[in-house]
Write a protein that holds these residues in place. Sequence first.
Motif, mmCIF file in Angstrom:
data_model
loop_
_atom_site.group_PDB
_atom_site.id
_atom_site.type_symbol
_atom_site.label_atom_id
_atom_site.label_comp_id
_atom_site.label_asym_id
_atom_site.label_seq_id
_atom_site.Cartn_x
_atom_site.Cartn_y
_atom_site.Cartn_z
ATOM 1 N N ALA A 1 0.850 -1.205 0.000
ATOM 2 C CA ALA A 1 0.000 0.000 0.000
ATOM 3 C C ALA A 1 0.880 1.249 0.000
ATOM 4 C CB ALA A 1 -0.918 -0.022 1.220
ATOM 5 N N ASP A 2 1.942 1.209 0.777
ATOM 6 C CA ASP A 2 2.830 2.370 0.889
ATOM 7 C C ASP A 2 3.466 2.724 -0.463
ATOM 8 O OD1 ASP A 2 4.369 4.318 2.297
ATOM 9 O OD2 ASP A 2 6.088 2.991 2.051
ATOM 10 N N TYR A 3 3.809 1.702 -1.259
ATOM 11 C CA TYR A 3 4.405 1.971 -2.578
ATOM 12 C C TYR A 3 3.333 2.219 -3.657
ATOM 13 C CZ TYR A 3 9.016 0.374 -0.915
ATOM 14 O OH TYR A 3 10.199 0.237 -0.258
ATOM 15 N N GLY A 4 2.054 2.066 -3.280
ATOM 16 C CA GLY A 4 0.985 2.304 -4.249
ATOM 17 C C GLY A 4 0.850 1.204 -5.292
ATOM 18 N N VAL A 5 1.164 -0.028 -4.906
ATOM 19 C CA VAL A 5 1.067 -1.145 -5.849
ATOM 20 C C VAL A 5 -0.381 -1.621 -5.944
ATOM 21 C CG1 VAL A 5 1.816 -3.543 -6.284
ATOM 22 C CG2 VAL A 5 3.424 -1.890 -5.275
ATOM 23 N N GLU A 6 -0.881 -1.783 -7.166
ATOM 24 C CA GLU A 6 -2.227 -2.339 -7.343
ATOM 25 C C GLU A 6 -2.113 -3.866 -7.280
ATOM 26 O OE1 GLU A 6 -5.838 -2.840 -10.572
ATOM 27 O OE2 GLU A 6 -4.160 -1.523 -11.076
ATOM 28 N N VAL A 7 -2.837 -4.477 -6.346
ATOM 29 C CA VAL A 7 -2.720 -5.921 -6.150
ATOM 30 C C VAL A 7 -3.931 -6.624 -6.766
ATOM 31 C CG1 VAL A 7 -2.389 -7.787 -4.483
ATOM 32 C CG2 VAL A 7 -1.452 -5.498 -3.998
ATOM 33 N N LEU A 8 -3.666 -7.546 -7.693
ATOM 34 C CA LEU A 8 -4.738 -8.349 -8.291
ATOM 35 C C LEU A 8 -4.683 -9.715 -7.601
ATOM 36 C CD1 LEU A 8 -4.064 -6.090 -10.387
ATOM 37 C CD2 LEU A 8 -4.796 -7.679 -12.137
ATOM 38 N N ARG A 9 -5.694 -9.997 -6.798
ATOM 39 C CA ARG A 9 -5.665 -11.191 -5.953
ATOM 40 C C ARG A 9 -6.318 -12.382 -6.635
ATOM 41 N NH1 ARG A 9 -4.184 -8.945 -0.945
ATOM 42 N NH2 ARG A 9 -4.300 -6.681 -1.124
ATOM 43 N N GLN A 10 -5.913 -13.574 -6.180
ATOM 44 C CA GLN A 10 -6.431 -14.836 -6.742
ATOM 45 C C GLN A 10 -6.412 -14.763 -8.270
ATOM 46 O OE1 GLN A 10 -9.939 -14.536 -4.213
ATOM 47 N NE2 GLN A 10 -9.349 -16.489 -3.299
ATOM 48 N N SER A 11 -5.280 -14.295 -8.776
ATOM 49 C CA SER A 11 -5.149 -14.018 -10.212
ATOM 50 C C SER A 11 -3.953 -14.761 -10.797
ATOM 51 C CB SER A 11 -4.914 -12.531 -10.441
ATOM 52 O OG SER A 11 -6.001 -11.794 -9.986
ATOM 53 N N ARG A 12 -4.091 -15.195 -12.024
ATOM 54 C CA ARG A 12 -2.985 -15.841 -12.727
ATOM 55 C C ARG A 12 -2.945 -15.331 -14.167
ATOM 56 N NH1 ARG A 12 -3.118 -21.819 -10.078
ATOM 57 N NH2 ARG A 12 -3.637 -20.995 -8.046
ATOM 58 N N ILE A 13 -1.753 -15.315 -14.731
ATOM 59 C CA ILE A 13 -1.670 -14.954 -16.146
ATOM 60 C C ILE A 13 -2.191 -16.137 -16.953
ATOM 61 C CG2 ILE A 13 -0.159 -14.301 -18.044
ATOM 62 C CD1 ILE A 13 1.810 -13.231 -16.098
ATOM 63 N N GLY B 1 -6.515 -14.075 -15.482
ATOM 64 C CA GLY B 1 -7.753 -14.743 -15.067
ATOM 65 C C GLY B 1 -7.874 -14.673 -13.556
ATOM 66 N N SER B 2 -9.110 -14.483 -13.072
ATOM 67 C CA SER B 2 -9.325 -14.489 -11.619
ATOM 68 C C SER B 2 -10.737 -14.979 -11.369
ATOM 69 C CB SER B 2 -9.150 -13.088 -11.041
ATOM 70 O OG SER B 2 -10.262 -12.302 -11.393
ATOM 71 N N SER B 3 -11.093 -15.105 -10.095
ATOM 72 C CA SER B 3 -12.435 -15.604 -9.765
ATOM 73 C C SER B 3 -13.509 -14.643 -10.288
ATOM 74 C CB SER B 3 -12.561 -15.774 -8.254
ATOM 75 O OG SER B 3 -12.086 -14.611 -7.622
ATOM 76 N N THR B 4 -13.146 -13.370 -10.531
ATOM 77 C CA THR B 4 -14.149 -12.410 -10.996
ATOM 78 C C THR B 4 -14.147 -12.255 -12.523
ATOM 79 O OG1 THR B 4 -12.546 -10.657 -10.615
ATOM 80 C CG2 THR B 4 -14.135 -11.065 -8.849
#
Length: 393
Positions: free
Chosen positions: A210-222, A235-238
């Motif tokens: 959060a401090d570095y401002g990284v956008e985190v894509l969770r439960q995600s795979r290329i 791809g992700s659950s959503t």
Amino acid sequence: MAQPEVLIVGGGNAGISLAARLLRDGFSGVTVVAPQPLHRYKPLLNYVGGGEATMADLERPMADVVPDGCTWIRDAVAAVDPDASTVRTRLGRTLRYSTLVLCPGLEEDWTATPGLQEAYADGWAASTYVPGSTPQVWPRLRSLRRGSVVFTVPPEPASCGPTALKPLFLACDHWRRAGVLADLEVRLLLPEATPTGLPQADDVLERALADYGVEVLRQSRIERVDADLHSLTVGSSTGARVLDDVAFAHAVPHYRAPSWIAGSGLADPATGLVDTDTETLRSRRHGSIWAIGDAAGVTPRPSGGALRKQVAVLSANLRAARDGGALQRYDGYTVVPITVGRHTLTLTEVDRDGRPSPSVPFVDPTKPRRATWWFDRYALPQVYWRRILRGRV
Ligand SMILES: Cc1cc2nc3c(=O)[nH]c(=O)nc-3n(C[C@H](O)[C@H](O)[C@H](O)COP(=O)(O)OP(=O)(O)OC[C@H]3O[C@@H](n4cnc5c(N)ncnc54)[C@H](O)[C@@H]3O)c2cc1C
């Protein structure tokens, strides 16, 4: 060749440190089958990717690390015949064993991510996990001034997967100091909901992200990579999402156990890893076969640190199996060391159930410190070459 007392498959961290430990513990005929001419201390790959080490710091000729008294067969195992107590090699040898230890590590599963291998060949993707590409990582990261960059953590099975975060944090710290962090879109793909699944580590890492401002894509795979378009399909659950105009992708391939383990009837069908009793380190199917390291499936988060304990337990258990006596039990100990700044590191040590298992009492190692970073970057490599690979830990 005389039949070895212990035949070890693989000359990585597990194979070499076990061979040295067995010789110290009084075993005489120890043979290692390993194909590669170089031995690598893999944890330093992440520091190469962060501009803090060179490949020369982590590579040694294999001949220099094979312990005195150990026979090295430069070949690769292609199959095991447990009923005949033999292994067949790629060069056509048949080797007999009375005790066999499997530690061939994991291999890249390029088929899991179509287009990724081409992206590596193109130079648009590279990572610390693929040593041939590692020297490109820091020059690419250092020179980025704006645009979008993607990092990934590989799904399990992987080799200390969360340490793939090290180059991300080293780069973010560099970009902040260079005054360009705000002009970069930094994204991280996590295979699970959190970076490690260990609350004590995740607290520290989530705050740093959060401090570095990284956008985190969770439960995600290329799911797919297109090097020509510089795009990734995630791809992700959503659902699926396309990330385009990516300037550089630190995209770690997925990993799998070598297929000959399953082909020899030695794999856990659920994972493909050697079907091993997680505590005694013995094959669940064949009493004379044992396994440790990344291919063994004996701890939920394999690491080099875990091997310090596995090697000691396995050496004791091979002696107990030979001479009689009770088998020792491995508690699943493992480590997750992650840099969160250029010279600070958080270290998490846990057992199989995620309970804290600190090596140094009364100090919270998860608190990011310079001392822990210095130990990981400078002291541990020396301990590795001088003590771990010589069976002294
Ligand atoms: C980029 C990276 C960073 C890491 N960072 C850390 C860290 O900071 N801390 C930590 O504790 N751990 C870390 N690890 C994990 C650690 O390096 C591994 O857990 C450890 O190397 C596993 O040892 P191993 O012997 O099981 O496998 P490896 O070290 O991969 O060795 C396997 C060996 O078997 C050989 N082999 C393969 N197939 C065959 C065959 N058919 N026949 C014979 N030999 C074969 C291979 O050539 C290889 O040399 C990291 C790993 C990577 C990749």
